[in-house]
Design a protein around this motif. Sequence first.
Motif, PDB file in Angstrom:
ATOM      1  N   TYR A  88       0.831  -1.202   0.000  1.00  0.00           N
ATOM      2  CA  TYR A  88       0.000   0.000   0.000  1.00  0.00           C
ATOM      3  C   TYR A  88       0.868   1.256   0.000  1.00  0.00           C
ATOM      4  CZ  TYR A  88      -3.985  -2.994   1.134  1.00  0.00           C
ATOM      5  OH  TYR A  88      -4.968  -3.959   1.105  1.00  0.00           O
ATOM      6  N   GLY A  89       1.981   1.216  -0.712  1.00  0.00           N
ATOM      7  CA  GLY A  89       2.908   2.338  -0.715  1.00  0.00           C
ATOM      8  C   GLY A  89       3.168   2.882  -2.109  1.00  0.00           C
ATOM      9  N   ILE A  90       4.036   3.898  -2.167  1.00  0.00           N
ATOM     10  CA  ILE A  90       4.331   4.588  -3.418  1.00  0.00           C
ATOM     11  C   ILE A  90       5.118   3.704  -4.374  1.00  0.00           C
ATOM     12  CG2 ILE A  90       6.487   5.579  -2.551  1.00  0.00           C
ATOM     13  CD1 ILE A  90       3.915   7.230  -4.938  1.00  0.00           C
ATOM     14  N   GLY A  91       5.692   2.608  -3.876  1.00  0.00           N
ATOM     15  CA  GLY A  91       6.427   1.699  -4.757  1.00  0.00           C
ATOM     16  C   GLY A  91       5.574   1.181  -5.889  1.00  0.00           C
ATOM     17  N   ARG A  92       4.302   0.963  -5.626  1.00  0.00           N
ATOM     18  CA  ARG A  92       3.403   0.467  -6.681  1.00  0.00           C
ATOM     19  C   ARG A  92       3.267   1.494  -7.800  1.00  0.00           C
ATOM     20  NH1 ARG A  92      -2.746  -1.931  -6.012  1.00  0.00           N
ATOM     21  NH2 ARG A  92      -3.264  -1.939  -8.237  1.00  0.00           N
ATOM     22  N   ALA A  93       3.035   2.745  -7.438  1.00  0.00           N
ATOM     23  CA  ALA A  93       2.857   3.786  -8.460  1.00  0.00           C
ATOM     24  C   ALA A  93       4.107   3.939  -9.314  1.00  0.00           C
ATOM     25  CB  ALA A  93       2.506   5.115  -7.797  1.00  0.00           C
ATOM     26  N   LEU A  94       5.261   3.868  -8.693  1.00  0.00           N
ATOM     27  CA  LEU A  94       6.507   4.057  -9.442  1.00  0.00           C
ATOM     28  C   LEU A  94       6.797   2.879 -10.356  1.00  0.00           C
ATOM     29  CD1 LEU A  94       8.737   5.664  -6.668  1.00  0.00           C
ATOM     30  CD2 LEU A  94       7.719   6.792  -8.641  1.00  0.00           C
ATOM     31  N   THR A  95       6.564   1.664  -9.880  1.00  0.00           N
ATOM     32  CA  THR A  95       6.835   0.503 -10.737  1.00  0.00           C
ATOM     33  C   THR A  95       5.831   0.418 -11.880  1.00  0.00           C
ATOM     34  OG1 THR A  95       5.588  -0.892  -9.191  1.00  0.00           O
ATOM     35  CG2 THR A  95       7.984  -0.850  -8.947  1.00  0.00           C
ATOM     36  N   GLU A  96       4.592   0.845 -11.632  1.00  0.00           N
ATOM     37  CA  GLU A  96       3.613   0.872 -12.718  1.00  0.00           C
ATOM     38  C   GLU A  96       3.951   1.951 -13.739  1.00  0.00           C
ATOM     39  OE1 GLU A  96      -0.179   1.312 -10.833  1.00  0.00           O
ATOM     40  OE2 GLU A  96      -0.311  -0.808 -10.270  1.00  0.00           O
ATOM     41  N   GLU A  97       4.541   3.042 -13.284  1.00  0.00           N
ATOM     42  CA  GLU A  97       4.890   4.135 -14.190  1.00  0.00           C
ATOM     43  C   GLU A  97       6.132   3.818 -14.996  1.00  0.00           C
ATOM     44  OE1 GLU A  97       4.589   7.755 -16.073  1.00  0.00           O
ATOM     45  OE2 GLU A  97       3.150   6.893 -14.667  1.00  0.00           O
ATOM     46  N   LEU A  98       7.160   3.244 -14.347  1.00  0.00           N
ATOM     47  CA  LEU A  98       8.459   3.056 -14.985  1.00  0.00           C
ATOM     48  C   LEU A  98       8.751   1.610 -15.377  1.00  0.00           C
ATOM     49  CD1 LEU A  98      10.598   5.344 -12.637  1.00  0.00           C
ATOM     50  CD2 LEU A  98       9.648   5.923 -14.878  1.00  0.00           C
ATOM     51  N   GLY A  99       8.026   0.678 -14.775  1.00  0.00           N
ATOM     52  CA  GLY A  99       8.337  -0.733 -14.987  1.00  0.00           C
ATOM     53  C   GLY A  99       9.137  -1.265 -13.813  1.00  0.00           C
ATOM     54  N   PRO A 100       8.917  -2.530 -13.426  1.00  0.00           N
ATOM     55  CA  PRO A 100       9.581  -3.072 -12.238  1.00  0.00           C
ATOM     56  C   PRO A 100      11.095  -3.098 -12.327  1.00  0.00           C
ATOM     57  CG  PRO A 100       8.462  -4.804 -13.477  1.00  0.00           C
ATOM     58  CD  PRO A 100       8.025  -3.505 -14.060  1.00  0.00           C
ATOM     59  N   GLY A 101      11.636  -3.205 -13.551  1.00  0.00           N
ATOM     60  CA  GLY A 101      13.092  -3.249 -13.673  1.00  0.00           C
ATOM     61  C   GLY A 101      13.754  -1.888 -13.617  1.00  0.00           C
ATOM     62  N   ALA A 102      12.960  -0.827 -13.597  1.00  0.00           N
ATOM     63  CA  ALA A 102      13.519   0.523 -13.638  1.00  0.00           C
ATOM     64  C   ALA A 102      13.423   1.239 -12.298  1.00  0.00           C
ATOM     65  CB  ALA A 102      12.793   1.352 -14.703  1.00  0.00           C
ATOM     66  N   VAL A 103      13.098   0.521 -11.241  1.00  0.00           N
ATOM     67  CA  VAL A 103      12.984   1.104  -9.908  1.00  0.00           C
ATOM     68  C   VAL A 103      13.707   0.189  -8.926  1.00  0.00           C
ATOM     69  CG1 VAL A 103      11.424   1.871  -8.074  1.00  0.00           C
ATOM     70  CG2 VAL A 103      10.743   2.124 -10.466  1.00  0.00           C
ATOM     71  N   ARG A 104      14.505   0.798  -8.056  1.00  0.00           N
ATOM     72  CA  ARG A 104      15.202   0.035  -7.012  1.00  0.00           C
ATOM     73  C   ARG A 104      14.461   0.255  -5.695  1.00  0.00           C
ATOM     74  NH1 ARG A 104      20.288   1.078  -4.084  1.00  0.00           N
ATOM     75  NH2 ARG A 104      20.221   3.142  -5.038  1.00  0.00           N
ATOM     76  N   VAL A 105      13.984  -0.834  -5.091  1.00  0.00           N
ATOM     77  CA  VAL A 105      13.185  -0.735  -3.875  1.00  0.00           C
ATOM     78  C   VAL A 105      13.978  -1.285  -2.687  1.00  0.00           C
ATOM     79  CG1 VAL A 105      11.039  -1.415  -2.739  1.00  0.00           C
ATOM     80  CG2 VAL A 105      11.053  -0.963  -5.201  1.00  0.00           C
ATOM     81  N   LEU A 106      14.080  -0.483  -1.637  1.00  0.00           N
ATOM     82  CA  LEU A 106      14.745  -0.896  -0.399  1.00  0.00           C
ATOM     83  C   LEU A 106      13.686  -0.907   0.703  1.00  0.00           C
ATOM     84  CD1 LEU A 106      16.920   0.860  -2.197  1.00  0.00           C
ATOM     85  CD2 LEU A 106      18.355   0.513  -0.190  1.00  0.00           C
ATOM     86  N   PRO A 107      13.102  -2.076   0.985  1.00  0.00           N
ATOM     87  CA  PRO A 107      11.981  -2.127   1.932  1.00  0.00           C
ATOM     88  C   PRO A 107      12.415  -2.005   3.382  1.00  0.00           C
ATOM     89  CG  PRO A 107      12.476  -4.312   1.142  1.00  0.00           C
ATOM     90  CD  PRO A 107      13.381  -3.376   0.386  1.00  0.00           C
ATOM     91  N   HIS A 108      11.456  -1.668   4.216  1.00  0.00           N
ATOM     92  CA  HIS A 108      11.600  -1.553   5.665  1.00  0.00           C
ATOM     93  C   HIS A 108      10.421  -2.317   6.255  1.00  0.00           C
ATOM     94  CE1 HIS A 108      11.599   0.430   9.663  1.00  0.00           C
ATOM     95  NE2 HIS A 108      12.842   0.752   9.414  1.00  0.00           N
TER      96      HIS A 108
END
Length: 418
Positions: A88-108
């Motif tokens: 339920y975070g902004i990671g979804r919006a960014l991966t949908e916008e750029l594609g999963p391979g174009a975003v680096r996610v560091l979870p907490h």
Amino acid sequence: MTTAQTPAPAVVGIGADGWEGLADAARGTLLDADVLIGGARQLDLLPPECTGERVAWPSPLRPAVPGLLAAHAGRRIAVLASGDPMFYGIGRALTEELGPGAVRVLPHPSSVSHACARLGWPLEDVEVVTLVGRPAARLAAALHDGRRLLVLSADSTTPDEVAALLRDRGFGPSRMRVLEQLGGARERTTTPATAEDWPPHPPGDPLNIVAVECRRAPDALRLGAVPGLPDAAYEHDGQLTKRHIRAATLGALAPAPGELLWDVGGGSGSIAVEWMRAHPACRAITVERDPARAERITRNAERLGVPGLQVVTGAAPEALAGLPRPDAVFVGGGLTTPGLLAACWDALPDAGRMVANTVTLESEALLADAHRRHGGELVRLAVAHAVPVGGFTGWRQAMPVTQWAVEKTVEPSAGADI
């Protein structure tokens, strides 16, 4: 597109413990960033050593994503998210916008993980309902006796909204706790209290999660997790697909997560409501020509936990124009309207499903002809109820329902006319 000189945008999860709770990789990413994007609260958690330009998210957030990324193209971008960016975070919006391979996610760790750790609840046994940017009414669909819920709060007023909804839906005995600032120095958990005894108190911390142990009041209507809710669950004027027929109809429609239903001739909205209750990702549009019934459908949807049901007030087939393509269509009324059945059939994709019910001979003839042309199943459903007959008991037969259920198969050389 990301170049070798410009790393992919990074999304860094951060908790209430702030900078101190971040791993070395997350800290390094934030220290190296040219641009730091996040909520004001999240940006305030960063130390002065993070020298990148700080940009607060505007509201509404989602539409702003493409413009912000474009405005800072070619720079090292780090986006801050609360907890796990993909929950339920902004990671979804960014991966949908750029594609999963174009975003680096560091979870907490998410607030849900922290809450389960504090409460001793196995995470896999807990249902999570978010009310961030969503109506509180959607919580009603998750209320089942004995279930444990974690409610993601929109702000400090959400716990009182949750308590009020529980009381209104017959779950006043449910036990509630509010967990604030999870993982941070100001973490606090309220004393457990039932929803019916929830004490009036000043609003607490806006960063909170509500834990609910569901308990149904003895006199509350029991609503199960499968189609066929009691007829008494619905407000109606007699235009209601009755419980046993409704269960058979939903079985034939076979809702699956993410699918869209058209409910044509909505009546009380029961088919669309129970389609959406089948899974949180199910979507439905109901079309009803009578404005009073359309308003009633909206009330039923909110009461039963699916406020996202879209109600279109208008006569089909004209009202179907411009609607998104459905995965399934239910026709519960108006079958003799010229062009209605054909319009619904044409709207279906290959492998889409259609179910139509009728109690009249005229409409039954149309369904028999459609069955001859397109196959599927044509069945008659009959239900009888035991009623007093003098001092004895006998059967009272309800009007039989003829049902046509079919999965569309597109033949390259065949026309689509019904």
